[in-house]
Design an enzyme around this catalytic site. Structure first.
Site, mmCIF file in Angstrom:
data_model
loop_
_atom_site.group_PDB
_atom_site.id
_atom_site.type_symbol
_atom_site.label_atom_id
_atom_site.label_comp_id
_atom_site.label_asym_id
_atom_site.label_seq_id
_atom_site.Cartn_x
_atom_site.Cartn_y
_atom_site.Cartn_z
ATOM 1 C CB THR A 29 -0.791 0.289 1.131
ATOM 2 O OG1 THR A 29 -1.528 -1.190 1.226
ATOM 3 C CG2 THR A 29 -1.708 1.220 1.245
ATOM 4 N N GLY A 102 2.762 2.070 8.052
ATOM 5 C CA GLY A 102 1.376 2.348 8.210
ATOM 6 C C GLY A 102 1.321 3.388 8.494
ATOM 7 N N GLY A 104 -0.055 4.877 5.667
ATOM 8 C CA GLY A 104 -1.550 4.873 4.843
ATOM 9 C C GLY A 104 -2.398 4.142 5.780
ATOM 10 C CD GLU A 110 0.937 -1.600 4.552
ATOM 11 O OE1 GLU A 110 1.023 -0.847 3.471
ATOM 12 O OE2 GLU A 110 1.605 -0.800 5.519
HETATM 13 C C1 5RP Z 1 1.057 2.191 4.069
HETATM 14 C C2 5RP Z 1 3.202 1.946 4.371
HETATM 15 C C3 5RP Z 1 3.159 2.385 3.520
HETATM 16 O O1 5RP Z 1 3.839 1.787 2.520
HETATM 17 C C4 5RP Z 1 3.940 3.185 3.826
HETATM 18 O O2 5RP Z 1 2.899 4.672 4.565
HETATM 19 C C5 5RP Z 1 4.924 4.321 2.102
HETATM 20 O O3 5RP Z 1 3.533 5.259 1.726
HETATM 21 P P1 5RP Z 1 4.587 6.036 0.845
HETATM 22 O O4 5RP Z 1 5.219 4.758 -0.148
HETATM 23 O O5 5RP Z 1 3.435 6.391 -0.167
HETATM 24 O O6 5RP Z 1 5.792 6.629 0.739
HETATM 25 O O7 5RP Z 1 2.747 1.635 5.371
HETATM 26 O O8 5RP Z 1 0.066 1.475 5.545
#
Ligand code: 5RP
Length: 233
Positions: A29, A102, A104, A110
């Site tokens: 994600t 986390g 996101g 995950e």
């Molecule tokens: C989501 C996550 C994502 O992998 C993490 O936040 C990195 O996101 P991005 O690639 O947009 O920087 O753990 O829960």
């Protein structure tokens, strides 16, 4: 393309080396994982990779798989008996491959998929590598809504700050794909995150902690702003 976009793309393309025809692929994600998904899509459409199925780690990922026209490849954990490789992003990485994840709010699904995978490949741009973590990003902790004030108080007793996460285009707290809340916890400097993860997981009401152990990570691919990559095995 910005330097960060170049770095993410480089890491995502490097991760494709760990994908084979016939694989069950866990898809992470976040913006970096979405770059990987779009690169994987190109391989699938060109026929360079065949007979793969995709296990999403969040609603975001599910929606993107469907948007790309790959809904027929979507599988959920109960439809497969293993995951060959999972590719996911991270908010922070240390030199022992420990991760903070986390950002996101998808940490629970995950961790389920990433830890289940035979190979867990992390893709990040170089700005996410730190000597010790958490550095800039607090540790996201998914909690059952009924327990959030109790968990927050327990975290504050441990030291540092703990905040219920708000925002993201919705009034009130962020609600995860599992119907829970997120508490963002910034511990005191210098803590051992692996020890801390164990302590926090024992607090009733905690669903999952956004510390991923480096022992469970097969490799971290770091994309650099110049388009090169470095891999930590
Ligand atoms: C989501 C996550 C994502 O992998 C993490 O936040 C990195 O996101 P991005 O690639 O947009 O920087 O753990 O829960």
């Amino acid at each position: 393309m910005s330097g960060v976009d170049i770095a993410r793309e480089a890491a995502a393309k490097e991760a494709l080396k760990y994908v084979r025809s016939g694989y069950v692929i866990g898809v992470g994600t976040g913006s970096t994982a979405m770059v990987f998904l779009r690169e994987l899509y190109k391989l699938i459409i060109n026929g360079d990779v065949n007979n793969v199925v995709l296990v999403p780690t969040s609603t975001e990922t599910e929606i993107e798989v469907v948007r790309l026209g790959l809904a027929n490849l979507l599988r959920y954990p109960w439809q497969v008996d293993h995951v060959d490789v999972a590719v996911d992003g991270a908010d922070e990485v240390d030199r022992r491959k420990n991760l903070i994840k986390g950002g996101g709010a998808a940490l629970t699904r995950e961790k389920i998929i990433d830890y289940w995978a035979r190979e867990f490949v992390v893709i990040v741009d170089e700005s996410k590598v730190f000597d010790s973590i958490p550095s800039k990003h607090p540790i996201p902790i998914e909690v059952i809504p009924f327990a959030w004030t109790i968990v927050k108080a327990r975290l504050e007793e441990l030291g540092g700050t703990a905040e219920l996460r708000f925002g993201g285009g919705k009034r009130g707290p962020v609600v995860t794909d599992n119907g829970n809340y997120i508490i963002d916890y910034m511990p005191r400097a210098g803590v051992n995150v692996e020890d801390l993860e164990r302590v926090i997981r024992e607090v009733p009401g905690v669903v999952e902690v956004g510390v991923f152990s480096g022992k469970r990570v097969s490799r971290v691919i770091i994309g650099r702003l110049d388009g090169s990559t470095v891999t930590m095995d």
